[in-house]
Design an enzyme around this catalytic site. Structure first.
Site, mmCIF file in Angstrom:
data_model
loop_
_atom_site.group_PDB
_atom_site.id
_atom_site.type_symbol
_atom_site.label_atom_id
_atom_site.label_comp_id
_atom_site.label_asym_id
_atom_site.label_seq_id
_atom_site.Cartn_x
_atom_site.Cartn_y
_atom_site.Cartn_z
ATOM 1 N N GLU A 136 -12.187 -18.038 6.012
ATOM 2 C CA GLU A 136 -11.001 -17.504 5.345
ATOM 3 C C GLU A 136 -10.289 -18.648 4.630
ATOM 4 O O GLU A 136 -10.063 -19.708 5.217
ATOM 5 C CB GLU A 136 -10.074 -16.866 6.377
ATOM 6 C CG GLU A 136 -8.682 -16.516 5.905
ATOM 7 C CD GLU A 136 -8.687 -15.575 4.717
ATOM 8 O OE1 GLU A 136 -7.998 -15.884 3.721
ATOM 9 O OE2 GLU A 136 -9.379 -14.533 4.787
ATOM 10 N N HIS A 139 -6.120 7.501 7.450
ATOM 11 C CA HIS A 139 -6.159 8.719 6.657
ATOM 12 C C HIS A 139 -7.086 9.773 7.239
ATOM 13 O O HIS A 139 -8.027 9.464 7.985
ATOM 14 C CB HIS A 139 -6.608 8.397 5.227
ATOM 15 C CG HIS A 139 -5.593 7.643 4.434
ATOM 16 N ND1 HIS A 139 -4.471 8.238 3.902
ATOM 17 C CD2 HIS A 139 -5.515 6.330 4.081
ATOM 18 C CE1 HIS A 139 -3.758 7.330 3.254
ATOM 19 N NE2 HIS A 139 -4.366 6.158 3.346
ATOM 20 N N SER A 193 -7.836 1.803 -0.844
ATOM 21 C CA SER A 193 -7.596 2.962 0.028
ATOM 22 C C SER A 193 -8.735 3.983 -0.108
ATOM 23 O O SER A 193 -9.191 4.242 -1.226
ATOM 24 C CB SER A 193 -6.275 3.622 -0.346
ATOM 25 O OG SER A 193 -5.985 4.697 0.503
ATOM 26 N N CYS A 246 17.924 -8.137 12.174
ATOM 27 C CA CYS A 246 18.451 -9.401 11.640
ATOM 28 C C CYS A 246 17.396 -10.190 10.875
ATOM 29 O O CYS A 246 17.699 -11.251 10.317
ATOM 30 C CB CYS A 246 19.058 -10.248 12.757
ATOM 31 S SG CYS A 246 17.867 -11.218 13.710
#
Length: 481
Positions: free
Chosen positions: A31, A49, A336, A433
């Site tokens: 990577e 999905h 997707s 926060c």
């Protein structure tokens, strides 16, 4: 010499690495960034999905339903967080009703058995806060939500546990074909490997071009999101889509796995694969479109906005095949429903590797289990700020994350040294926060556990600009005093 080298440690590369770690072969996962899951696998909707959502006759259609059905078992093994919510694809007009019917029929062709076309009264039962303008919907019960970055991290941790070697900050610069192997040149030295699996996401066409195996082009598509506090989560029970367009599934309204309300993404064709900026105009469009589905969310409760870039293939479908170069396998254009399909993609790649001639013998002691990082905080949990006991010492008060959880995250096999890397693992800094309380505390724990100067602890890792990193260090020093 490795048997297989996988380029890219997003959810697809991680899924492939974990699946191949079942076998007695030597595997390297590389990577180019400082951590896994820093690209599209970090910045997406986190939706698992339903089988209806990709076109029948495509790889997307074949693999989406298969991947969906694998998630419950994977979560039992890897403890990354997954729950089925169901989904509604809502329509507002007669034209939308026609599209909903087409989605339903497409789902039936793909073997989905959980689909139902419903109308206003039934929709209101499922989603009381839905817009009065909604007239019909496709209801899919199998849809779920997960934490995509926690899923990817869990896959890589388990792959490492089963023998995969991970090399971070290792960018491929060229690939040379030898007689019976590939010589992969990187900024961190050369890697020899019998097989190469190209799962480099947005840059998979660049990697394939290095050996003239690029029969596709990656066209980047950016999507922008807005994330809200959990106090808005009651507004939606399922994942609410609008009928899809030619650019994708459109603006959705959902809760994340951890209960935050979220809207997005839009879809923008862009030229720069690194341009993850958000814009006022696009976010205003996301808000306006999301209000067509759920009107009453409070934009003042927004915590942050972010964007992710999808690796859309010029072929219009996933590219999963051994290329014209024997032993070089392209796994590209995984937009997707790529997150949903990733486990099934991994199985398909294993079949391709076997068919190509690499002998895969199952390990007798493969361990599929990975213990959870985040401990469930029920009524019996007792913790407080600055407690001397790490299991009770609250570091992030918004998410009730303890010192023990952060220490655990730092010693799981993936070398990490940024505050955001910890945030992706245990959610410290993801509350209301946004890290203002816990950022310095997390930095101090990282420096202590890794035995490094606090100057080496960055907020966002190397992807941040030099000026931003200097500001991060200044902030950490200030907070640590």
């Amino acid at each position: 010499m490795y048997d297989i080298t996988i380029i890219g440690a997003g959810v697809v590369g991680a899924s492939i690495a974990r699946e191949l770690s079942r076998y007695s072969i030597r595997i390297c996962l590389i990577e180019k960034e400082e951590d896994v899951t820093t690209g599209a696998s970090k910045a997406n909707s986190g939706i698992v999905h339903g089988g209806y959502s990709a076109k029948y006759g495509t790889l997307k259609g074949e693999l989406c339903g298969k991947g969906n059905r694998m998630y419950e078992q994977l979560n039992k093994e890897l403890n990354f967080g997954f729950r089925r919510t169901g989904a509604l694809v809502v329509g507002f007009s007669e034209e939308d009703k026609t599209k909903i019917r087409q989605l339903y029929e497409n789902g039936l062709k793909l073997g989905s058995d959980d689909l139902e076309i419903i109308h206003k009264d039934r929709i209101k039962e499922i989603e009381p806060h839905i817009s009065e303008e909604v007239t019909a919907a496709l209801y899919s019960k199998s849809v779920g939500v997960t934490s995509p970055y926690e899923f990817t991290i869990a896959l890589v941790e388990n792959a490492i546990m089963n023998g995969v070697e991970l090399k971070l900050e290792t960018e491929v610069t060229s690939i040379e074909i030898k007689d019976e192997y590939f010589n992969i040149k990187t900024n961190n030295g050369n890697i020899d490997s019998k097989y190469v699996i190209n799962a480099a996401g947005l840059y998979s066409d660049k990697i394939a071009r290095m050996i003239e195996a690029d029969n596709f082009k990656i066209c980047p598509r950016r999507g922008q999101y807005i994330l809200f506090g959990k106090d808005q989560g009651h507004l939606v029970n399922t994942v609410v889509f609008q009928v899809p367009t030619e650019k994708g599934k459109g603006i959705l309204v959902t809760t994340t796995y951890h209960g935050n309300f979220m809207i997005g993404p839009n879809a923008e064709e862009i030229d720069d694969k690194d341009d993850v900026a958000t814009t006022i105009e696009s976010l205003e469009n996301v808000i306006e479109t999301a209000r067509k589905s759920i009107k009453d969310f409070d934009i003042r409760r927004a915590l942050t906005s972010f964007s992710g870039i999808r690796a859309v293939s010029s072929t219009g479908d996933f590219v999963i095949e051994e290329s014209r170069v024997k032993g070089f396998i392209n796994v590209a254009g995984i937009d997707s429903p790529g997150l949903t399909s990733a486990p099934a993609i991994a199985l398909k790649v294993v079949d391709i590797v076997k068919a190509s001639g690499l002998e895969l013998r199952e390990k007798p002691h493969f361990n599929p289990y990975r213990k959870p990082l985040i401990r469930i905080k029920d009524e019996s949990f007792y913790g407080r700020i600055d407690d001397k006991e790490p299991e009770r010492n609250i570091i992030c008060r918004c998410e009730k994350i303890t010192e023990a959880e952060i220490v655990d995250a730092l010693h799981r096999g993936i070398p990490i040294k940024s505050i955001d890397a910890v945030k992706r693992r245990v959610r410290a800094g993801m509350g209301n926060c946004q890290g203002n309380f816990c950022r310095n505390r997390v930095a101090a724990i990282i420096a202590r556990e890794l035995k490094i100067p606090i100057d080496e602890v960055s907020v966002r890792g190397k992807k941040a600009s030099a000026a931003s990193l200097r500001a991060d260090i200044k902030l950490i020093r200030k907070c640590s005093k």
